[in-house]
Write a protein that holds these residues in place. Structure first.
Motif, PDB file in Angstrom:
ATOM      1  N   LEU A 188       0.830  -1.208   0.000  1.00  0.00           N
ATOM      2  CA  LEU A 188       0.000   0.000   0.000  1.00  0.00           C
ATOM      3  C   LEU A 188       0.863   1.256   0.000  1.00  0.00           C
ATOM      4  CD1 LEU A 188      -2.741  -1.186   2.518  1.00  0.00           C
ATOM      5  CD2 LEU A 188      -3.001  -0.910   0.034  1.00  0.00           C
ATOM      6  N   SER A 189       1.932   1.228   0.782  1.00  0.00           N
ATOM      7  CA  SER A 189       2.853   2.352   0.833  1.00  0.00           C
ATOM      8  C   SER A 189       3.509   2.579  -0.530  1.00  0.00           C
ATOM      9  CB  SER A 189       3.918   2.097   1.901  1.00  0.00           C
ATOM     10  OG  SER A 189       4.907   3.094   1.877  1.00  0.00           O
ATOM     11  N   ALA A 190       3.947   1.499  -1.168  1.00  0.00           N
ATOM     12  CA  ALA A 190       4.592   1.601  -2.480  1.00  0.00           C
ATOM     13  C   ALA A 190       3.635   2.145  -3.538  1.00  0.00           C
ATOM     14  CB  ALA A 190       5.123   0.233  -2.905  1.00  0.00           C
ATOM     15  N   ASN A 191       2.340   1.997  -3.322  1.00  0.00           N
ATOM     16  CA  ASN A 191       1.332   2.514  -4.235  1.00  0.00           C
ATOM     17  C   ASN A 191       0.852   3.909  -3.843  1.00  0.00           C
ATOM     18  OD1 ASN A 191       0.411   0.525  -6.461  1.00  0.00           O
ATOM     19  ND2 ASN A 191       0.839  -0.749  -4.673  1.00  0.00           N
ATOM     20  N   LYS A 192       1.551   4.514  -2.894  1.00  0.00           N
ATOM     21  CA  LYS A 192       1.303   5.896  -2.469  1.00  0.00           C
ATOM     22  C   LYS A 192      -0.013   6.112  -1.737  1.00  0.00           C
ATOM     23  CE  LYS A 192       5.089   7.221  -4.585  1.00  0.00           C
ATOM     24  NZ  LYS A 192       6.227   6.564  -4.040  1.00  0.00           N
ATOM     25  N   PHE A 193      -0.576   5.041  -1.151  1.00  0.00           N
ATOM     26  CA  PHE A 193      -1.711   5.231  -0.274  1.00  0.00           C
ATOM     27  C   PHE A 193      -1.148   5.751   1.048  1.00  0.00           C
ATOM     28  CE2 PHE A 193      -3.313   1.794  -3.100  1.00  0.00           C
ATOM     29  CZ  PHE A 193      -4.360   2.509  -3.667  1.00  0.00           C
ATOM     30  N   PRO A 194      -1.804   6.719   1.678  1.00  0.00           N
ATOM     31  CA  PRO A 194      -1.223   7.351   2.873  1.00  0.00           C
ATOM     32  C   PRO A 194      -1.189   6.422   4.085  1.00  0.00           C
ATOM     33  CG  PRO A 194      -3.455   8.131   2.518  1.00  0.00           C
ATOM     34  CD  PRO A 194      -3.107   7.281   1.327  1.00  0.00           C
ATOM     35  N   SER A 195      -0.179   6.632   4.915  1.00  0.00           N
ATOM     36  CA  SER A 195      -0.086   5.893   6.177  1.00  0.00           C
ATOM     37  C   SER A 195      -0.883   6.640   7.240  1.00  0.00           C
ATOM     38  CB  SER A 195       1.371   5.735   6.597  1.00  0.00           C
ATOM     39  OG  SER A 195       1.935   7.004   6.867  1.00  0.00           O
ATOM     40  N   GLY A 196      -1.112   5.942   8.342  1.00  0.00           N
ATOM     41  CA  GLY A 196      -1.800   6.537   9.486  1.00  0.00           C
ATOM     42  C   GLY A 196      -1.062   6.179  10.752  1.00  0.00           C
ATOM     43  N   THR A 197      -1.764   6.118  11.852  1.00  0.00           N
ATOM     44  CA  THR A 197      -1.126   5.818  13.131  1.00  0.00           C
ATOM     45  C   THR A 197      -1.296   4.370  13.556  1.00  0.00           C
ATOM     46  OG1 THR A 197      -3.101   6.573  14.293  1.00  0.00           O
ATOM     47  CG2 THR A 197      -1.350   8.186  13.962  1.00  0.00           C
ATOM     48  N   ALA A 198      -2.358   3.722  13.109  1.00  0.00           N
ATOM     49  CA  ALA A 198      -2.625   2.331  13.501  1.00  0.00           C
ATOM     50  C   ALA A 198      -2.059   1.368  12.466  1.00  0.00           C
ATOM     51  CB  ALA A 198      -4.124   2.106  13.638  1.00  0.00           C
ATOM     52  N   GLU A 199      -1.739   0.164  12.916  1.00  0.00           N
ATOM     53  CA  GLU A 199      -1.248  -0.856  12.000  1.00  0.00           C
ATOM     54  C   GLU A 199      -2.412  -1.519  11.271  1.00  0.00           C
ATOM     55  OE1 GLU A 199       1.687  -3.534  13.475  1.00  0.00           O
ATOM     56  OE2 GLU A 199       3.089  -1.860  13.664  1.00  0.00           O
ATOM     57  N   LEU A 200      -2.150  -1.963  10.069  1.00  0.00           N
ATOM     58  CA  LEU A 200      -3.140  -2.715   9.308  1.00  0.00           C
ATOM     59  C   LEU A 200      -3.437  -4.000  10.068  1.00  0.00           C
ATOM     60  CD1 LEU A 200      -4.676  -2.771   6.556  1.00  0.00           C
ATOM     61  CD2 LEU A 200      -2.792  -4.178   5.706  1.00  0.00           C
TER      62      LEU A 200
END
Length: 142
Positions: free
Chosen positions: A112-124
């Motif tokens: 998801l990160s490599a596809n430029k979806f934003p990160s947040g504070t909680a883990e998937l």
């Protein structure tokens, strides 16, 4: 009797609030993984996935790319749970299901990160029920 009724109302309200909070974000654009989880996922991806899917997630031979427009459009309109379960049941190709649900969630955070979806504070999360509540949308707001 009045005290019991008020207690029941409070308990039902707390349960409803907890369920709403547990549902989490609605789409991949809502920061559904943490940056730290994606970093750990990159390391695991390199160990477990790169030999087939490429160092840059570009795909090789029969292994499809895990980034780019083709990847995001292939999953558009599905849920993160659909993608996760595909990973869980078919990967790695030579030993499907060998990786734990937690390992696959960590790898998925990297994808998801490599596809430029934003990160947040909680883990998937790695729970199928929660992941099925998160829409995979190729473009924000679709």
């Amino acid at each position: 009797m009045r005290r019991t009724r008020n207690t029941k109302v409070m308990v039902v309200g707390a349960i409803a609030l907890g369920l709403l909070q547990a549902q989490g974000p609605a789409s991949v654009w809502d920061g559904i993984y943490s940056a730290e989880q994606a970093q750990r996922g990159e390391t695991l991806y390199r160990q477990e996935c790169a030999s087939c899917h490429g160092e840059k997630l570009e795909g090789r031979g029969q292994a499809p790319p895990l980034t780019g427009a083709d990847f995001t459009m292939d999953w558009n309109g599905t849920t993160v749970g659909d993608l996760f379960e595909k990973m869980q049941t078919t990967m790695p190709a030579d030993q499907p299901g060998r990786l734990s649900r937690e390992q696959n969630a960590t790898i998925l955070a990297f994808i998801l990160s490599a596809n430029k979806f934003p990160s947040g504070t909680a883990e998937l999360p790695s729970e199928a029920e929660r992941l099925r509540q998160i829409r995979f949308e190729a473009a924000q707001g679709k």
